[in-house]
Design a protein around this motif. Sequence first.
Motif, short mmCIF file in Angstrom:
data_model
loop_
_atom_site.label_atom_id
_atom_site.label_comp_id
_atom_site.label_asym_id
_atom_site.label_seq_id
_atom_site.Cartn_x
_atom_site.Cartn_y
_atom_site.Cartn_z
N ALA A 186 0.83 -1.21 0.00
CA ALA A 186 0.00 0.00 0.00
C ALA A 186 0.87 1.25 0.00
N GLU A 187 1.89 1.24 0.82
CA GLU A 187 2.80 2.40 0.89
C GLU A 187 3.57 2.56 -0.42
N GLU A 209 -6.97 -2.57 1.74
CA GLU A 209 -5.87 -1.76 2.25
C GLU A 209 -5.03 -1.19 1.10
N VAL A 210 -4.78 -2.00 0.09
CA VAL A 210 -3.97 -1.54 -1.04
C VAL A 210 -4.79 -0.64 -1.96
N ALA A 238 -5.05 2.92 -0.76
CA ALA A 238 -3.80 3.64 -0.52
C ALA A 238 -3.69 4.92 -1.34
#
Length: 366
Positions: free
Chosen positions: A148-149, A207-208, A211
């Motif tokens: 995700a980051e 979550e991804v 992002a």
Amino acid sequence: MAEKQAFPWASGTATGVGSIPGENPLEAARVVAGELPDLPHLAELPGRGPGSDIIGRTAGLLVDIPVELAGPRGWRIAERAGRDLRRARTLLSSDLDAMEEALDGFAGLVKIQLAGPWTLAAAIEQLRSLNPALADPGLVADLAASLAEGAAAHVAEVSKRLPRATVLVQLDEPSLPAVLHGAVPTPSGLARVRVVEDEVARARLHEVLAATPNYTVVHCCGHDVPFGIIVSAGADAVSFDPSQLRRGDFDAFAETAEAGAGLLIGALPTPGLKEGTVPREAVPEGQQVSRRSGRDPGTRPKPSDTARIVRDLWHKMDLPPADCAPQVVITPACGLAGASPKQARDALRWCREAAAILPEMMEEQG
């Protein structure tokens, strides 16, 4: 409902899935930009070797989780960053350089592709084990957070290079059905990694997807496309191969369409490229056409046959004809890395021509 949904693309749009044959990123970027002017994508060239494949490219974006090659088995988590990781990042940088040059001043929609968290977890080995990361739930959580980051940073880099463009983010999840059905093998091949519960699969994917604020697509080109999980995880669109749909999949597809999700439909069968069935530039006179084209054997296929696949699927589900062209983007069924350069170029042009036909075809049906 779809008629109330604003889609980022115009009616009659086509794009590619991701991979392109060859080893020259600038040449590939120019082909994509030329054949897909309404929705070009960042070309992947796996023919250049490890690091240019979708797993290596995505693993190179992970934050604080270094990777390395594990020989012919693929990629594994490493103790520290090394030359394999540097190569993957260098290859991606060259792809971005090529895209930036080919799309200089571009002010439209552009698509980038990354492996999704579940396909990545199924493909990458653990640090000190041959088992896939998928077998360790804690590691999967770490991978999803890291991806995700990394995805957010990658989107920011693309946006910096193409400041006037709107970036669409595609997560490739071909392994998601196997993950959900407990079909991912252990290293011995004698057992399978345990089933991942739907709620966990949805949470990691969300979550991804969450992002970045960008419009998102999840691509899954195999059997048992989990439409419900993909959409409920927050994906704005689903990319799939209609020839892979089975009896139980059609209702899920219809619900996804009625919910207003974008649909990237792989209406051009990529196996046909190797068999000489499509596109028309590669078809000898009298060559038998794939059954999926809907035409009689012995006739020459046309882009309208590809558009007709979408029309017939829409009609079978009794969906409003007026919703189809704004909601659908036509693509090849899967990547084009296995095609020749000419076949790949022709396939992208074929999809563009089929997409241009679709609005009028649906108007006639309506």
